[in-house]
Enzyme design. Structure first.
Site, PDB file in Angstrom:
ATOM      1  N   LYS A 221       0.166  13.914  -3.838  1.00  0.00           N
ATOM      2  CA  LYS A 221       1.443  14.600  -4.042  1.00  0.00           C
ATOM      3  C   LYS A 221       1.268  16.090  -4.329  1.00  0.00           C
ATOM      4  O   LYS A 221       0.177  16.582  -4.613  1.00  0.00           O
ATOM      5  CB  LYS A 221       2.230  13.908  -5.152  1.00  0.00           C
ATOM      6  CG  LYS A 221       2.855  12.597  -4.678  1.00  0.00           C
ATOM      7  CD  LYS A 221       3.952  12.115  -5.591  1.00  0.00           C
ATOM      8  CE  LYS A 221       4.767  11.012  -4.919  1.00  0.00           C
ATOM      9  NZ  LYS A 221       5.816  10.500  -5.800  1.00  0.00           N
ATOM     10  N   ARG A 255       0.884   3.119  -6.198  1.00  0.00           N
ATOM     11  CA  ARG A 255       1.305   3.268  -4.796  1.00  0.00           C
ATOM     12  C   ARG A 255       0.411   4.332  -4.156  1.00  0.00           C
ATOM     13  O   ARG A 255       0.444   5.495  -4.553  1.00  0.00           O
ATOM     14  CB  ARG A 255       2.774   3.676  -4.744  1.00  0.00           C
ATOM     15  CG  ARG A 255       3.347   3.803  -3.341  1.00  0.00           C
ATOM     16  CD  ARG A 255       4.830   4.165  -3.405  1.00  0.00           C
ATOM     17  NE  ARG A 255       5.398   4.284  -2.081  1.00  0.00           N
ATOM     18  CZ  ARG A 255       5.390   5.403  -1.354  1.00  0.00           C
ATOM     19  NH1 ARG A 255       4.833   6.502  -1.861  1.00  0.00           N
ATOM     20  NH2 ARG A 255       5.931   5.434  -0.152  1.00  0.00           N
TER      21      ARG A 255
END
Length: 286
Positions: A221, A255
């Site tokens: 991210k 995840r």
């Protein structure tokens, strides 16, 4: 106990949710699993490498070409059905904020609805309850789906995360979702700047202390990229470091894109914590 689909996970188990994007414009793999065969190969590899959950997404999280609910259904429903046929014991999650999509994928065999946009469609939790599906309750800072944060401020970011996710979780249970099938997610990057996401990670233990299973979506991210000043394809090391910290603080579900590497990190943390025996223990004993 976390109960998802046919699987049950003890509170000390650290569980991998592998990402399979059915989008032509995903930020990380640039559409590598948009077609069926590469996507099914990805599922097979992820399961072999230790993923217990497959998270299927039909819409890119960030801004981009508009994707209607009908198109999202077209991208996900048939694939969910095929994954269920080929992998009957795997937990199938679908990343969606739309109740219409949630209904269609649950009909096709999905076990979990991963609501990454913080309950923007309140009917999604109703769908999860009706189908006996699990639900991920995420903090997105009030952001509209597929928007990027701009000058977001919080008096206390973790207080806001707890307020939102706990309200969503309790509402889901009141609607009929099984308590053991609800997870809360701090929503790294969603409605947050990099400092917010770092603080959310640092204080993850406060979420764990609520008793709800905590899911983290850290993989490659922007907050990792900005912290280390690395482009998308060079964020794996930073992601794995953040994964190890999150595991030590008690997060349960991860995840991820890199399944094999994450499995090693989680197994190592589990062994250090005393929750897992070493795979081999010969040193000093032979």
């Amino acid at each position: 106990m976390l109960r998802l689909g046919r699987r049950e996970f003890a509170s000390h188990e650290r569980v991998i949710m592998a990402i399979v994007n059915r989008t032509p414009d995903s930020f990380y793999d640039q559409g590598a699993t948009f077609r069926d065969e590469p996507a099914l190969a990805r599922v097979e590899q992820a399961v072999a490498e230790g993923a217990a959950i497959i998270d299927i997404g039909g819409v890119k999280a960030g801004p981009g070409e508009e994707v209607s609910a009908e198109e999202e259904v077209r991208r996900t429903v048939g694939f969910v059905a095929e994954v269920r046929r080929r992998f009957p014991d795997v937990v199938i999650s679908v990343d969606t904020w739309r109740h219409e999509v949630g209904e269609a994928v649950c009909e096709a065999g999905a076990d979990v609805l991963n609501d990454a946009w913080g309950g923007v469609d309140p009917r999604l939790a109703e769908v999860a309850a009706r189908y006996g599906a699990g639900l991920v309750c995420t903090h997105a800072g009030g952001s509209e789906p597929r928007t990027r944060p701009h000058r977001v401020t919080y008096d206390d970011v973790m207080a806001d995360i707890l307020d939102v996710t706990l309200r969503l979780a309790e509402r889901a249970v009141e609607l009929g979702v099984e308590r053991e099938s609800v997870m809360i997610d701090p929503g790294h990057d969603f409605g947050k700047n990099t400092r917010h996401s770092l603080e959310a990670t640092r204080r993850l233990g406060e979420m764990v202390a609520t008793g709800w299973p905590v899911l983290v979506s850290l993989s490659n991210k922007d907050f990792v990229g900005e912290t280390l000043d690395r482009p998308v394809k060079e964020r794996v090391v930073g992601t794995l470091a953040t994964t190890a910290v999150s595991a030590w603080l008690g997060a349960q579900v991860y995840r991820v894109h890199e399944v094999a590497e994450t499995r090693q990190v989680l197994d190592m943390v589990s062994s250090i914590a005393g929750d897992r025996e070493p795979a081999v223990a010969r040193r000093g004993l032979a």
